[in-house]
Write an enzyme that holds these catalytic residues in place. Structure first.
Site: not given
Length: 745
Positions: A136, A461
């Protein structure tokens, strides 16, 4: 004649840890805490505000202990038997491995390289594996490091498989010298392999300090005029295993990707990067299983993929089979395990209910389940039901849910039907891969909403884990010995606070989004106890506040000449009950150096997370995903890393005072109250006779000081181990105001 009743040995065993003593103790504590709350209510009118505050905090302790009892009631884990896998399965399924990274300074390329090398060398057919690195930060240095790693992998992977090396991260493996009594051939190969690793390490280090020459290489043209937050999609196949049969000399696919990013656009941080990985891998390899590993979590067990396959393939004929397999998180430094947001008791406890919680790394996912399937969509043999086929596999629905890429929808159909669609080289899919990395590709689709990794929380998550369990799926936990994945030791101080702040803030975000454990408590397919476990995790950022404020009450009552605790026999029971949840919360913080910083990081992380979520709910600002700095021993830093390290040290020295301030303030307040009680200083007029039990409140202050004993010791340390003098002055200033406010007029 063969015995028709013979059945093959199972590929795994579910191990339950039932402790009736623990259950009895938890129920006893809950009963006494409940009776204490009733006692507070009965005598509420006879006491002042301190009594009311004590009731509120003790109710929080009761609720916290209730959640802990729920989690620890029936802990469990799974023990796989990978040696039985070859007897049962002759054609192992493919696995796509994800390694996300975002900053070449805070996540040094050599850390990423070691993680990638450990994954490429696992004990699994190389032609069944593909490793994808998502960058990224769009860093040419990261791409360059991976290219160098690929060269070394052609030496490292055969070496590991030839000699059955257990730890397959080079920087760990080469820490120990070779034993002289080893086989001469092994010694020669070991020395040669180590020399090659040192070469690529030096090359990467040199490139870290001087990377301007990337501009002269045509292979780096895609990185020209790019910025971490402003660049087009980049997809590069570093190595392709063409026509491999999975022998020991082969190396898996290695692909570098970086999705398009532009200023002032929401990119959804790690969750957005992982969803792009799902789409790209679906186009290139479309493996039925996906492994995601943080860039600093190297594979510590050669059979890690085979262990997970034992769980998946044993249940393959059951429509309600395991959705994902989570490996326990571990760090090189045993003390660093305290940085885990999910302690071992919580991991095993939740695994014994509906299944393990996805903790962001070291987790194997099923692709078709990440595409939004529910157990009702599958037949008994695991195939897609006719109803689900009509509902999902229509052209309009596919484009609406998964996007308008024709190649992507074909890939999704193949994955949902359990078929492989890859009949061409990886480079054939490059154009389609760039298309699905477009900034606007997810617009008006279900990515991040119901499929893939979910958005709306920086704790992506747990957010995703709730969604999977809400659909009725189960999961499993593997806590192997040795650990399957080990992370590099996280730094303490400011970095620890940032890590905790992100976790706590993400949990609070979940409470207020559509995945909230408070929503759909009964009508969704998630078990009630599992939802309570998620509630406990989401509220972790609030858990320290009642303890902190309760630690101030004994000092306030001692200075204010007001009662806090019941008298007589109830006093002993009260101390025991309240001491247990407080000690349970703080039990990990016992060593002077490490634990003091970690304890302060938890306090400040909790306070900042409440501040973050308040601003978000008021619409003033949005929460930000902050990348914590990754550290690894025995790696020299280039000039850029040295500069960043110096800057971080400067920032840390300024903010460390804030980390220590809350705990120091609480400690000094209780010491001041004890001093007033013991010395008998009468600085303000008081009644001659105390209404409360002064001894009881003094004992409460003593208990608080004992809890903060590591911090008390740090008052007498010098340097980094001690409390900054500026923090002591600020805390003392606040203590004066607290004493003035508390003393009875």
């Amino acid at each position: 004649m063969a015995d028709s009743s013979f059945s093959p040995l199972p590929l795994y065993e579910r191990i339950s840890y039932k402790s009736y003593v623990r259950r009895a103790l938890n129920l006893t504590v809950l009963g006494f805490l409940f009776s204490l709350l009733l006692y507070r209510i009965l005598y509420m009118n006879q006491n002042d505000i301190a009594w009311v505050m004590a009731f509120l905090y003790e109710f929080c302790f009761f609720f916290t202990w209730l959640l802990i009892t729920n989690i620890t009631w029936s802990p469990a884990e799974y023990k796989p038997y990978p040696d039985r896998l070859d007897e049962r399965v002759h054609d192992l399924p493919s696995v796509d491995m994800f390694v996300p990274t975002a900053d070449p300074v805070r996540e040094p390329p050599l850390i990423v390289v070691n993680t990638v090398l450990s994954l490429l060398a696992v004990n699994y057919p190389a032609n069944k594996l593909a490793c994808y690195v998502s960058d990224d930060g769009c860093s040419p240095l990261t791409y360059f490091s991976l290219k160098e790693a690929c060269k070394f992998a052609k030496i490292w992977v055969p070496f590991c498989k030839k000699y059955n090396v257990r730890v397959r991260a080079p920087f760990i493996y080469f820490l120990n010298p070779v034993v002289s009594s080893e086989d001469p051939e092994f010694t020669k190969d070991w020395e040669m392999t180590k020399m090659e690793y040192e070469k690529i390490s030096q090359i990467v280090e040199d490139a870290t300090g001087d990377s301007h020459w990337f501009d002269a290489d045509d292979d780096f043209e895609a990185f020209s005029n790019t910025k971490p937050n402003d660049h087009s999609t980049i997809v590069k196949v570093i190595f392709e295993n063409k026509g491999g049969v999975g022998d020991e000399k082969e190396v898996p696919h290695l692909v570098y990707i970086s999705r398009e990013k532009r200023p002032n656009y929401v990119h959804h941080y790690k969750a957005g990067a992982l969803n792009f990985l799902v789409r790209v891998t679906g186009l290139m390899t479309n493996a039925p299983y996906m492994l995601n590993v943080d860039c600093d979590m190297y594979a510590n067990e050669a059979d890690v993929v085979r262990q997970a396959m034992c769980i998946f393939l044993q249940e393959s004929m059951n429509p309600n089979h395991i959705a994902f397999v989570q490996h326990s998180a571990n760090f090189r430094d045993s003390k660093a395990d305290e940085f885990n947001i999910f302690p071992s008791y919580m991991e095993r406890g939740v695994a014994g209910i509906q299944g393990a919680i996805y903790t962001g790394s070291g987790c194997f996912h099923t692709r078709k389940i990440m595409y939004g399937l529910t157990p009702d969509d599958l037949e008994d043999d695991g195939s897609l039901s006719s109803v689900a086929t009509r509902k999902i596999l229509t052209d309009d629905n596919l484009s609406k849910v998964f996007g308008h890429s024709i190649e992507m929808t074909k890939s999704v159909v193949s994955a949902l039907r359990g078929k492989l669609n890859r009949q061409h080289s990886l480079t054939y899919s490059l154009e389609a891969a760039r298309e699905v990395g477009n900034l606007h590709y997810e617009y008006q689709t279900s990515w991040g909403k119901t499929i893939g990794w979910l958005y709306d929380s920086v704790l992506e998550d747990v957010n995703t884990s709730i969604e999977i369990h809400s659909r009725g799926w189960t999961s499993s936990l593997i806590s192997s010995d040795p650990p399957a994945f080990i992370g590099c030791t996280p730094p303490v101080g400011l970095e620890a606070m940032l890590r905790k702040r992100r976790c706590f803030t993400g949990g609070l975000e979940i409470i207020f989004n559509k995945q909230s454990p408070l929503i759909g408590m009964f009508h969704q397919k998630i078990e009630f106890r599992q939802r309570l476990a998620y509630l406990s995790i989401s509220m972790m950022g609030l858990g320290f506040l009642p303890v902190l404020f309760y630690c101030l009450l004994p000092a306030y009552c001692l200075l204010n000449n007001s009662p806090l605790y019941p008298k007589g026999l109830r006093l002993g029971i009260n101390f025991t009950l309240l001491g247990m949840p407080c000690f349970y919360t703080l039990r990990g913080f016992t060593s002077p150096d490490f634990s003091v910083q970690l304890w302060c990081a938890n306090i400040c992380g909790s306070l900042f997370s409440i501040f973050d979520i308040t601003l978000k709910l008021l619409g003033i600002s949005k929460t930000v995903f902050r990348i914590t700095k990754k550290t690894m021993p025995d790696i020299k830093l280039g000039s850029k890393d040295r500069q960043s390290q110096q800057e971080d040290d400067g920032q840390s020295s300024e903010i460390d005072g804030l980390l220590y301030l809350p705990g120091t303030f609480i400690l000094l307040v209780n010491l001041a109250a004890l001093a007033d009680y013991l010395v008998g200083l009468q600085l303000w007029s008081r009644s001659d006779e105390r209404d409360g039990s002064a001894l009881a409140e003094a004992s409460g202050c003593t208990f608080v000081v004992m809890v903060f004993l590591p911090l008390l010791k740090s008052l007498f340390y010098d340097g980094k181990s001690g409390i900054p003098s500026s923090t002591l002055y600020k805390a003392a200033f606040l203590v004066v105001f607290f004493v003035i406010f508390s003393v009875e007029k």
